[in-house]
Design a protein around this motif. Structure first.
Motif, PDB file in Angstrom:
ATOM      1  N   ARG A   1      -8.112  -8.809   5.607  1.00 43.12           N
ATOM      2  CA  ARG A   1      -9.163  -8.893   4.600  1.00 43.12           C
ATOM      3  C   ARG A   1      -9.422  -7.524   3.959  1.00 43.12           C
ATOM      4  N   ILE A   2      -9.447  -6.495   4.761  1.00 46.78           N
ATOM      5  CA  ILE A   2      -9.718  -5.148   4.252  1.00 46.78           C
ATOM      6  C   ILE A   2      -8.534  -4.623   3.449  1.00 46.78           C
ATOM      7  N   ILE A   3      -7.324  -4.905   3.901  1.00 48.05           N
ATOM      8  CA  ILE A   3      -6.136  -4.469   3.156  1.00 48.05           C
ATOM      9  C   ILE A   3      -6.123  -5.124   1.774  1.00 48.05           C
ATOM     10  N   ILE A   4      -6.434  -6.424   1.720  1.00 43.12           N
ATOM     11  CA  ILE A   4      -6.478  -7.137   0.436  1.00 43.12           C
ATOM     12  C   ILE A   4      -7.553  -6.537  -0.460  1.00 43.12           C
ATOM     13  N   GLU A   5      -8.705  -6.217   0.109  1.00 40.02           N
ATOM     14  CA  GLU A   5      -9.787  -5.598  -0.667  1.00 40.02           C
ATOM     15  C   GLU A   5      -9.344  -4.255  -1.235  1.00 40.02           C
ATOM     16  N   GLU A   6      -8.645  -3.473  -0.435  1.00 43.02           N
ATOM     17  CA  GLU A   6      -8.135  -2.176  -0.903  1.00 43.02           C
ATOM     18  C   GLU A   6      -7.145  -2.360  -2.053  1.00 43.02           C
ATOM     19  N   LEU A   7      -6.221  -3.327  -1.920  1.00 39.54           N
ATOM     20  CA  LEU A   7      -5.219  -3.554  -2.959  1.00 39.54           C
ATOM     21  C   LEU A   7      -5.872  -4.045  -4.254  1.00 39.54           C
ATOM     22  N   ARG A   8      -6.840  -4.940  -4.144  1.00 35.43           N
ATOM     23  CA  ARG A   8      -7.522  -5.439  -5.349  1.00 35.43           C
ATOM     24  C   ARG A   8      -8.300  -4.326  -6.036  1.00 35.43           C
ATOM     25  N   PHE A   9      -8.929  -3.447  -5.255  1.00 41.84           N
ATOM     26  CA  PHE A   9      -9.637  -2.315  -5.843  1.00 41.84           C
ATOM     27  C   PHE A   9      -8.643  -1.406  -6.563  1.00 41.84           C
ATOM     28  N   PHE A  10      -7.488  -1.156  -5.938  1.00 41.27           N
ATOM     29  CA  PHE A  10      -6.455  -0.316  -6.548  1.00 41.27           C
ATOM     30  C   PHE A  10      -5.969  -0.953  -7.854  1.00 41.27           C
TER      31      PHE A  10
ATOM     32  N   ARG B   1      -6.750   3.485  -8.697  1.00 41.08           N
ATOM     33  CA  ARG B   1      -6.891   4.515  -7.667  1.00 41.08           C
ATOM     34  C   ARG B   1      -7.398   3.845  -6.399  1.00 41.08           C
ATOM     35  N   GLN B   2      -7.238   4.553  -5.310  1.00 42.23           N
ATOM     36  CA  GLN B   2      -7.722   4.029  -4.040  1.00 42.23           C
ATOM     37  C   GLN B   2      -9.228   4.261  -3.952  1.00 42.23           C
ATOM     38  N   GLY B   3      -9.928   3.309  -3.375  1.00 38.59           N
ATOM     39  CA  GLY B   3     -11.373   3.436  -3.252  1.00 38.59           C
ATOM     40  C   GLY B   3     -11.785   4.255  -2.050  1.00 38.59           C
ATOM     41  N   LYS B   4     -13.047   4.637  -2.058  1.00 40.25           N
ATOM     42  CA  LYS B   4     -13.620   5.359  -0.924  1.00 40.25           C
ATOM     43  C   LYS B   4     -14.643   4.441  -0.280  1.00 40.25           C
ATOM     44  N   ARG B   5     -14.590   4.338   1.045  1.00 43.17           N
ATOM     45  CA  ARG B   5     -15.505   3.455   1.759  1.00 43.17           C
ATOM     46  C   ARG B   5     -16.783   4.178   2.138  1.00 43.17           C
ATOM     47  N   HIS B   6     -17.910   3.495   1.927  1.00 42.50           N
ATOM     48  CA  HIS B   6     -19.200   4.020   2.359  1.00 42.50           C
ATOM     49  C   HIS B   6     -19.229   3.991   3.882  1.00 42.50           C
ATOM     50  N   PRO B   7     -19.637   5.079   4.540  1.00 43.42           N
ATOM     51  CA  PRO B   7     -19.553   5.140   6.000  1.00 43.42           C
ATOM     52  C   PRO B   7     -20.426   4.114   6.731  1.00 43.42           C
ATOM     53  N   VAL B   8     -21.512   3.679   6.126  1.00 43.29           N
ATOM     54  CA  VAL B   8     -22.408   2.734   6.786  1.00 43.29           C
ATOM     55  C   VAL B   8     -22.175   1.313   6.302  1.00 43.29           C
ATOM     56  N   LYS B   9     -22.147   1.144   4.990  1.00 46.94           N
ATOM     57  CA  LYS B   9     -22.016  -0.201   4.410  1.00 46.94           C
ATOM     58  C   LYS B   9     -20.588  -0.728   4.458  1.00 46.94           C
ATOM     59  N   ASN B  10     -19.612   0.158   4.574  1.00 50.13           N
ATOM     60  CA  ASN B  10     -18.190  -0.195   4.589  1.00 50.13           C
ATOM     61  C   ASN B  10     -17.762  -0.896   3.309  1.00 50.13           C
TER      62      ASN B  10
ATOM     63  N   CYS C   1       0.840  -1.209   0.000  1.00 51.53           N
ATOM     64  CA  CYS C   1       0.000   0.000   0.000  1.00 51.53           C
ATOM     65  C   CYS C   1       0.868   1.250   0.000  1.00 51.53           C
ATOM     66  N   VAL C   2       1.900   1.256   0.833  1.00 50.33           N
ATOM     67  CA  VAL C   2       2.796   2.414   0.925  1.00 50.33           C
ATOM     68  C   VAL C   2       3.547   2.609  -0.394  1.00 50.33           C
ATOM     69  N   GLU C   3       4.015   1.503  -1.007  1.00 58.61           N
ATOM     70  CA  GLU C   3       4.728   1.592  -2.282  1.00 58.61           C
ATOM     71  C   GLU C   3       3.860   2.219  -3.362  1.00 58.61           C
ATOM     72  N   ARG C   4       2.562   1.933  -3.323  1.00 59.52           N
ATOM     73  CA  ARG C   4       1.645   2.448  -4.340  1.00 59.52           C
ATOM     74  C   ARG C   4       1.132   3.840  -4.011  1.00 59.52           C
ATOM     75  N   GLY C   5       1.562   4.378  -2.883  1.00 55.76           N
ATOM     76  CA  GLY C   5       1.151   5.721  -2.511  1.00 55.76           C
ATOM     77  C   GLY C   5      -0.260   5.802  -1.963  1.00 55.76           C
ATOM     78  N   MET C   6      -0.761   4.704  -1.450  1.00 56.99           N
ATOM     79  CA  MET C   6      -2.117   4.678  -0.907  1.00 56.99           C
ATOM     80  C   MET C   6      -2.114   5.169   0.534  1.00 56.99           C
ATOM     81  N   LYS C   7      -3.160   5.883   0.912  1.00 56.36           N
ATOM     82  CA  LYS C   7      -3.320   6.276   2.307  1.00 56.36           C
ATOM     83  C   LYS C   7      -3.776   5.049   3.084  1.00 56.36           C
TER      84      LYS C   7
END
Length: 91
Positions: free
Chosen positions: A65-74, A79-88, A51-57
């Protein structure tokens, strides 16, 4: 019949698609390097490093599980995804 095709038409199209794939170089047999990364086999620290190498916050929860989801979305969107505040969920 509303879009239905006969078996003969389907078979001809399937053979034509197979021929086209062969003309374009065929399918990969997995021996060569692939662009697919096995994130599930990595440790949480390695994933955060990617994540850091790709410049992701990294302001998301530090669960594997969430880190993997973020990387697959990227990987899929560049680009990095935005999480819905309720549905996550990512969008």
């Amino acid at each position: 019949m509303g879009g239905a095709v006969t078996y003969d038409t389907f078979a001809k199209n399937l053979v034509a698609a197979g021929d086209q794939i062969q003309q374009l170089g065929g399918l990969s047999d997995g021996d060569e390097d692939s662009n697919v990364v096995d994130y599930d086999a990595m440790e949480k620290e390695e994933l955060l490093g990617l994540c850091v190498e790709r410049g992701m916050k990294t302001n998301f929860p530090k669960m594997k599980r969430i880190i993997i989801e973020e990387l697959r979305f990227f990987d899929a969107n560049g680009r990095q995804g935005k999480r819905h505040p309720v549905k996550n969920t990512l969008s």
